[in-house]
Write an enzyme that holds these catalytic residues in place. Sequence first.
Site, PDB file in Angstrom:
ATOM      1  N   ASP A 296       0.848  -1.179   0.000  1.00 41.15           N
ATOM      2  CA  ASP A 296       0.000   0.000   0.000  1.00 41.15           C
ATOM      3  C   ASP A 296       0.897   1.248   0.000  1.00 41.15           C
ATOM      4  O   ASP A 296       2.119   1.161   0.074  1.00 41.15           O
ATOM      5  CB  ASP A 296      -0.960  -0.039   1.209  1.00 41.15           C
ATOM      6  N   GLU A 505     -10.417   7.110   4.700  1.00 36.49           N
ATOM      7  CA  GLU A 505      -9.375   6.485   5.532  1.00 36.49           C
ATOM      8  C   GLU A 505      -9.328   7.072   6.932  1.00 36.49           C
ATOM      9  O   GLU A 505     -10.372   7.266   7.557  1.00 36.49           O
ATOM     10  CB  GLU A 505      -8.027   6.583   4.807  1.00 36.49           C
TER      11      GLU A 505
HETATM   12  C1  GLC Z   1      -4.398   4.357   0.039  1.00 38.86           C
HETATM   13  C2  GLC Z   1      -5.299   3.211   0.421  1.00 38.86           C
HETATM   14  C3  GLC Z   1      -5.481   2.179  -0.660  1.00 38.86           C
HETATM   15  C4  GLC Z   1      -5.305   2.804  -2.033  1.00 38.86           C
HETATM   16  C5  GLC Z   1      -3.876   3.311  -2.142  1.00 38.86           C
HETATM   17  C6  GLC Z   1      -3.613   4.018  -3.485  1.00 38.86           C
HETATM   18  O1  GLC Z   1      -3.650   4.763   1.156  1.00 38.86           O
HETATM   19  O2  GLC Z   1      -5.026   2.526   1.638  1.00 38.86           O
HETATM   20  O3  GLC Z   1      -6.791   1.612  -0.497  1.00 38.86           O
HETATM   21  O4  GLC Z   1      -5.548   1.832  -3.037  1.00 38.86           O
HETATM   22  O5  GLC Z   1      -3.535   4.200  -1.086  1.00 38.86           O
HETATM   23  O6  GLC Z   1      -4.380   5.190  -3.570  1.00 38.86           O
END
Ligand code: GLC
Length: 606
Positions: A296, A505
Amino acid sequence: MKKIIIPLLITLLLIISCRSGKSITGSERIIWDSQTPLEEVVAQMTLSEKIGQMTQAERSDIYISDISKYALGSILSGGGSVPSNNTQNGWTKMIGDFTEESLNTRAGIPVIYGIDAVHGHNNVLNAVITPHNIALGAIAAGDMEKGVQAAYNAAQITAQEMKATGIFWTFAPVLGIAEDVRWGRTYECYSEDVNIVTALGTSTVKGLQEGGVAACIKHYIGEGQTVNGRNQGNAVLDRNNIERLLIPYRAAIDAGAMSLMASFSSVNNIKMHEHKELLTDILKGELGFQGMILSDWAAIEQLSGRTYKAQIANAINAGIDMVMATNGREKWTGFIRNLHQLVEEGTVPMSRIDDAVIRILRFKQSAGILNMRSLRNLHGSSETHNALTEQTDTIGSNKNRQTARSIVSDSLVLLRNENNVVANLSSYKNILVTGQGADNIGMQCGGWTITWQGNLGPITKGTTILEGIREAVNGRANVSYNAQGKARGNFDAVIAVIGENPYAETQGDRSNDINIRHADADMLKDAYSYGCPVIVIMLSGRPMTIGDEYKNWDAFIAAWLPGTEGGGIADVLFGNRNFTGRTPYTWRKTINGDVLYPLGFGLTGK
Ligand code: GLC
């Protein structure tokens, strides 16, 4: 004499190099095609080319020449990261150029572009924004088959609008099972019920992949079980708990998912991105996952190693195959430099690198990305990407809007309906609509819309709840609007829209109750003052803790985060459709308080 021999020699070299595919720059081109076993391709790649494939950089952290110079495997858009021209052509131009650059390399492995298209192609202006997953879960909580079909249809809209911009990989669906509504990612999950998550997650994978784009199931594993619902927190799990959480992943992998994103969170105080047992022994070993594991957003920087280099070693040796090395150019260039050193000094074995690269190529093959090589030969370099994208006008089509509007209607949950007031709505002559959310596309859509966190206001094309009501009533009654609930006159009913501001988030995490916003509470006081029935509609990413406030409401409807097609709400309120949604989460009066509405509760209302 010299004047004849030298040109002859150069011509001879050119003929040889073209025949053998060797570029005269001294580095031999790898000759391969769709019939070549991927292992043979990997065997001919240099360590630099292999590490390049394991690198994913954010579009704003690179120059286009980096893609060929470092043989980068993937480029992504973080939430809201869009080309200056945020249109279908702007996207296809940018990604077409990226693709061409990646083909001008020794191995000629096409770069793959990834994006969070999690409820429609939500970064793109005027794309159709479908309801967030919580709303799909509400359909399934009432009728599983209907929910499965809705998830599939929503995914097909997303796939179609993604392909129209030249993108073939989305970081979706979330397979988390949210168990604490204080968690800011509750709305990205379908439900607290593992069966709903499994059925809809699998259906979304099928809808995306049968629609021509690759899914990326996420965030593996235990993200919804953290203590107090804290995003990226720690989950205390035994093997039985883990087996339950694996159910949606097993089904999604069986359905063909070939990429998976690890979770920021920890299991039993070990960060998932360095949890070798869960990433390698269980996921790749016991489950036999043949695809690739993506990290991530800069997640490896949270790992236990004292240096970035040590963190990289921990992540790669635990089973991460491609690293989302974001937050600046120095992060992805540093990843490449450090991983090179780690392999050369033996800390990361070449066998681990080869395993990661074969998984990446297997994933790209399954996503159809490797076809771009042959398309390029067919169409010539300038046409490669266009040949793969649907150039018909499929961004925000009326067909897609109508499908999304129907999904909105099916997702509504009627939680309270005193004296069957909703059935009388069509007979009223004077209706007051109140609340900021009644006329607010941004509030309908929530986070992950145009920008990462989303925004209030007219952020993109769509139909607000108020516009939908006015369309549905179509002059048969007088519809007044005042966001604060202040209006003169006598009304037969007040429709009051309350809810949450957009978030994504951690910004959505709450330490305790999720209370009604002050502006909404003030508006409700005015709504009650007219002495007529009050129908409350809630736009939220989770059950809000409303205490006993609901006792003042004649009707109460959960609309979740419906996206751009808010007209779907009026279609039920003023149409002859029943309320078929049921709550996909247990609804409590206060956090950990008494249950107000149990999982699966809802009324039909007609
Ligand atoms: C974010 C998220 C993830 C996402 C990634 C790219 O922090 O946790 O779900 O796909 O970054 O944007």
